[in-house]
Scaffold this motif. Structure first.
Motif, PDB file in Angstrom:
ATOM      1  N   TRP A  28      51.553  54.786  15.998  1.00  0.00           N
ATOM      2  CA  TRP A  28      51.551  54.362  14.602  1.00  0.00           C
ATOM      3  C   TRP A  28      50.198  53.818  14.168  1.00  0.00           C
ATOM      4  O   TRP A  28      49.742  54.059  13.048  1.00  0.00           O
ATOM      5  CB  TRP A  28      52.637  53.302  14.420  1.00  0.00           C
ATOM      6  CG  TRP A  28      52.739  52.763  13.025  1.00  0.00           C
ATOM      7  CD1 TRP A  28      52.119  51.662  12.521  1.00  0.00           C
ATOM      8  CD2 TRP A  28      53.495  53.324  11.954  1.00  0.00           C
ATOM      9  NE1 TRP A  28      52.439  51.468  11.209  1.00  0.00           N
ATOM     10  CE2 TRP A  28      53.296  52.489  10.812  1.00  0.00           C
ATOM     11  CE3 TRP A  28      54.332  54.448  11.829  1.00  0.00           C
ATOM     12  CZ2 TRP A  28      53.896  52.749   9.598  1.00  0.00           C
ATOM     13  CZ3 TRP A  28      54.936  54.684  10.601  1.00  0.00           C
ATOM     14  CH2 TRP A  28      54.707  53.851   9.513  1.00  0.00           C
ATOM     15  N   ASP A  29      49.543  53.079  15.058  1.00  0.00           N
ATOM     16  CA  ASP A  29      48.302  52.395  14.680  1.00  0.00           C
ATOM     17  C   ASP A  29      47.099  53.318  14.569  1.00  0.00           C
ATOM     18  O   ASP A  29      46.181  53.032  13.801  1.00  0.00           O
ATOM     19  CB  ASP A  29      47.988  51.282  15.678  1.00  0.00           C
ATOM     20  CG  ASP A  29      49.013  50.165  15.645  1.00  0.00           C
ATOM     21  OD1 ASP A  29      49.587  49.918  14.556  1.00  0.00           O
ATOM     22  OD2 ASP A  29      49.258  49.556  16.701  1.00  0.00           O
ATOM     23  N   ASN A  30      47.058  54.419  15.353  1.00  0.00           N
ATOM     24  CA  ASN A  30      45.847  55.243  15.373  1.00  0.00           C
ATOM     25  C   ASN A  30      46.073  56.672  14.875  1.00  0.00           C
ATOM     26  O   ASN A  30      45.175  57.511  14.986  1.00  0.00           O
ATOM     27  CB  ASN A  30      45.252  55.290  16.781  1.00  0.00           C
ATOM     28  CG  ASN A  30      46.160  55.982  17.790  1.00  0.00           C
ATOM     29  OD1 ASN A  30      47.272  56.385  17.463  1.00  0.00           O
ATOM     30  ND2 ASN A  30      45.681  56.124  19.015  1.00  0.00           N
ATOM     31  N   ALA A  31      47.249  56.964  14.347  1.00  0.00           N
ATOM     32  CA  ALA A  31      47.541  58.337  13.911  1.00  0.00           C
ATOM     33  C   ALA A  31      46.548  58.810  12.848  1.00  0.00           C
ATOM     34  O   ALA A  31      46.146  59.983  12.839  1.00  0.00           O
ATOM     35  CB  ALA A  31      48.975  58.429  13.379  1.00  0.00           C
ATOM     36  N   GLY A  32      46.112  57.912  11.967  1.00  0.00           N
ATOM     37  CA  GLY A  32      45.170  58.297  10.921  1.00  0.00           C
ATOM     38  C   GLY A  32      43.835  58.742  11.473  1.00  0.00           C
ATOM     39  O   GLY A  32      43.195  59.658  10.941  1.00  0.00           O
ATOM     40  N   PHE A  33      43.397  58.064  12.555  1.00  0.00           N
ATOM     41  CA  PHE A  33      42.127  58.457  13.160  1.00  0.00           C
ATOM     42  C   PHE A  33      42.209  59.884  13.679  1.00  0.00           C
ATOM     43  O   PHE A  33      41.320  60.703  13.415  1.00  0.00           O
ATOM     44  CB  PHE A  33      41.762  57.491  14.293  1.00  0.00           C
ATOM     45  CG  PHE A  33      40.563  57.930  15.084  1.00  0.00           C
ATOM     46  CD1 PHE A  33      39.286  57.743  14.589  1.00  0.00           C
ATOM     47  CD2 PHE A  33      40.706  58.542  16.320  1.00  0.00           C
ATOM     48  CE1 PHE A  33      38.161  58.156  15.305  1.00  0.00           C
ATOM     49  CE2 PHE A  33      39.610  58.958  17.050  1.00  0.00           C
ATOM     50  CZ  PHE A  33      38.328  58.766  16.539  1.00  0.00           C
TER      51      PHE A  33
ATOM     52  N   TRP B 117      41.041  51.634  16.094  1.00  0.00           N
ATOM     53  CA  TRP B 117      41.937  51.236  15.014  1.00  0.00           C
ATOM     54  C   TRP B 117      42.920  50.177  15.497  1.00  0.00           C
ATOM     55  O   TRP B 117      43.423  50.224  16.623  1.00  0.00           O
ATOM     56  CB  TRP B 117      42.685  52.459  14.506  1.00  0.00           C
ATOM     57  CG  TRP B 117      41.854  53.349  13.625  1.00  0.00           C
ATOM     58  CD1 TRP B 117      40.516  53.567  13.704  1.00  0.00           C
ATOM     59  CD2 TRP B 117      42.333  54.124  12.543  1.00  0.00           C
ATOM     60  NE1 TRP B 117      40.105  54.437  12.736  1.00  0.00           N
ATOM     61  CE2 TRP B 117      41.216  54.810  11.998  1.00  0.00           C
ATOM     62  CE3 TRP B 117      43.581  54.328  11.968  1.00  0.00           C
ATOM     63  CZ2 TRP B 117      41.318  55.665  10.912  1.00  0.00           C
ATOM     64  CZ3 TRP B 117      43.694  55.189  10.885  1.00  0.00           C
ATOM     65  CH2 TRP B 117      42.572  55.853  10.355  1.00  0.00           C
ATOM     66  N   LEU B 118      43.204  49.219  14.608  1.00  0.00           N
ATOM     67  CA  LEU B 118      44.107  48.105  14.905  1.00  0.00           C
ATOM     68  C   LEU B 118      45.065  47.891  13.732  1.00  0.00           C
ATOM     69  O   LEU B 118      44.745  48.275  12.594  1.00  0.00           O
ATOM     70  CB  LEU B 118      43.299  46.815  15.155  1.00  0.00           C
ATOM     71  CG  LEU B 118      42.340  46.805  16.350  1.00  0.00           C
ATOM     72  CD1 LEU B 118      41.454  45.570  16.294  1.00  0.00           C
ATOM     73  CD2 LEU B 118      43.130  46.833  17.647  1.00  0.00           C
ATOM     74  N   PRO B 119      46.201  47.249  13.989  1.00  0.00           N
ATOM     75  CA  PRO B 119      47.148  47.017  12.888  1.00  0.00           C
ATOM     76  C   PRO B 119      46.687  45.960  11.897  1.00  0.00           C
ATOM     77  O   PRO B 119      47.219  45.880  10.784  1.00  0.00           O
ATOM     78  CB  PRO B 119      48.429  46.579  13.605  1.00  0.00           C
ATOM     79  CG  PRO B 119      47.964  46.028  14.918  1.00  0.00           C
ATOM     80  CD  PRO B 119      46.762  46.849  15.298  1.00  0.00           C
ATOM     81  N   GLY B 120      45.702  45.161  12.265  1.00  0.00           N
ATOM     82  CA  GLY B 120      45.215  44.138  11.351  1.00  0.00           C
ATOM     83  C   GLY B 120      43.759  43.840  11.619  1.00  0.00           C
ATOM     84  O   GLY B 120      43.190  44.224  12.649  1.00  0.00           O
TER      85      GLY B 120
END
Length: 318
Positions: A187-192, A216-219
């Motif tokens: 969930w946290d790095n799917a965009g990358f 990438w991190l959630p916050g």
């Protein structure tokens, strides 16, 4: 039980039969009354010495001798071959071919020198199939070692002996290349990874304080804000640090190779392979540019970002 490999090489009981048929060629002539196409001569000696970087004064001047290791050179027939060659050696190779041993590699040679050769000597020679090994399994494949012995003479006197050994083999079946390990996408790095699939290098940006972050991190690790958007990196950067991987070996990779910590111009750092120069030419500070490489496996296309050294920097291209 007997059978044949995919290449047609005999196995099991048939392998013993082939070996026995090959053994029958031992002692048979491969060449009879062969004559060197050229007498020993100074130009060939000079060319040999220049190619080998051998400056021994014994090989030049009025009392010159030929380098002993040129022994085989005076017997070679070139592209047109020798008239004195018998059919036995050709028959032996044909038998190996029909048995599936279609590939050949020279393995080693042994030479014995009884007297030096001098310009003007005209060599004659006889060759014999000295030995054929039993069936051997090597990394190249399974086959047989064939050794020929050539006796070299001048005016009927033996001046040297040359043993030459080849391996005639059925090439081993190559294993299909191992697939590259796929990144763990959550969930946290799917965009990358979605950006990478589109050949875009995306960096997270906190929408509160504007801090860029990678991975990438959630916050936000600066202010804690959970909200973010992205900026697209130019892909330009420099090698901040690196290691050269030798071990452990992994089937999908071919060590040694360089793994770099790249500092992008936007200020964040990213780990990936450094390409474009040999692994031992990678240096801290080299300018790099992202490059997207696509690998195919059973799961489909896999796109990964690597960093290629900018042309004109480093030494040599890879």
């Amino acid at each position: 039980m007997s059978g044949k490999t995919e290449e047609g090489a005999a196995v099991g009981g048939e392998a013993d039969e082939v070996g026995a048929r090959l053994k029958a060629y031992e002692g048979r002539s491969a060449a009879v009354a062969g004559v060197g196409k050229d007498p020993v001569n100074a130009p060939m000696i000079r060319h040999w010495c220049e190619a080998m970087g051998d400056t021994n004064p014994a090989y030049s001047g009025p009392d010159a001798i030929a380098p002993p290791t040129m022994l085989q050179a005076w017997t070679m027939g070139g592209l047109s071959g020798h008239e004195g060659r018998t059919g036995a050696y050709d028959d032996l190779l044909s038998l190996l071919d029909t048995s599936g041993c279609t590939a050949v590699v020279a393995t080693d040679c042994e030479q014995e020198y009884l007297r030096p050769l001098r310009p003007g000597d005209r060599v004659t020679f006889d060759s014999v199939i000295e030995s054929v090994s039993g069936r051997k399994t090597t990394k190249l494949g399974t086959g047989y070692f064939v050794t020929t012995r050539t006796d070299v003479r001048v005016d009927g006197d033996l001046v040297g002996t040359h043993r030459f050994r080849i391996l005639k083999y059925a090439p081993a079946r190559r294993k299909p290349p191992a697939p590259r390990p796929r990144p763990v996408v959550g969930w946290d790095n799917a965009g990358f990874w979605q950006g990478v699939a589109e050949h875009r290098l995306l960096i997270q940006r906190c929408t509160d304080c504007g801090t860029l972050r990678h991975p990438w991190l959630p916050g936000c690790n600066a202010c804690g804000c959970p909200d973010w958007d992205t900026v697209e990196s130019s892909g330009e950067g420099t090698v901040y640090s690196y290691v050269v991987m030798h071990h452990p070996s992994f089937p999908a990779f071919d060590p040694p190779y360089a793994v770099g910590l790249v500092e992008l111009t936007e200020g964040v750092r990213m780990v990936s392979n450094v390409t474009g120069v040999p692994y031992d030419k990678v240096r801290i500070g080299l300018p790099v540019q992202v490059e997207f490489r696509t690998y195919e496996d059973a799961e489909g296309a896999l796109v990964l970002p690597v960093f290629r050294v900018v042309e004109g920097h480093g030494e040599g291209e890879a």
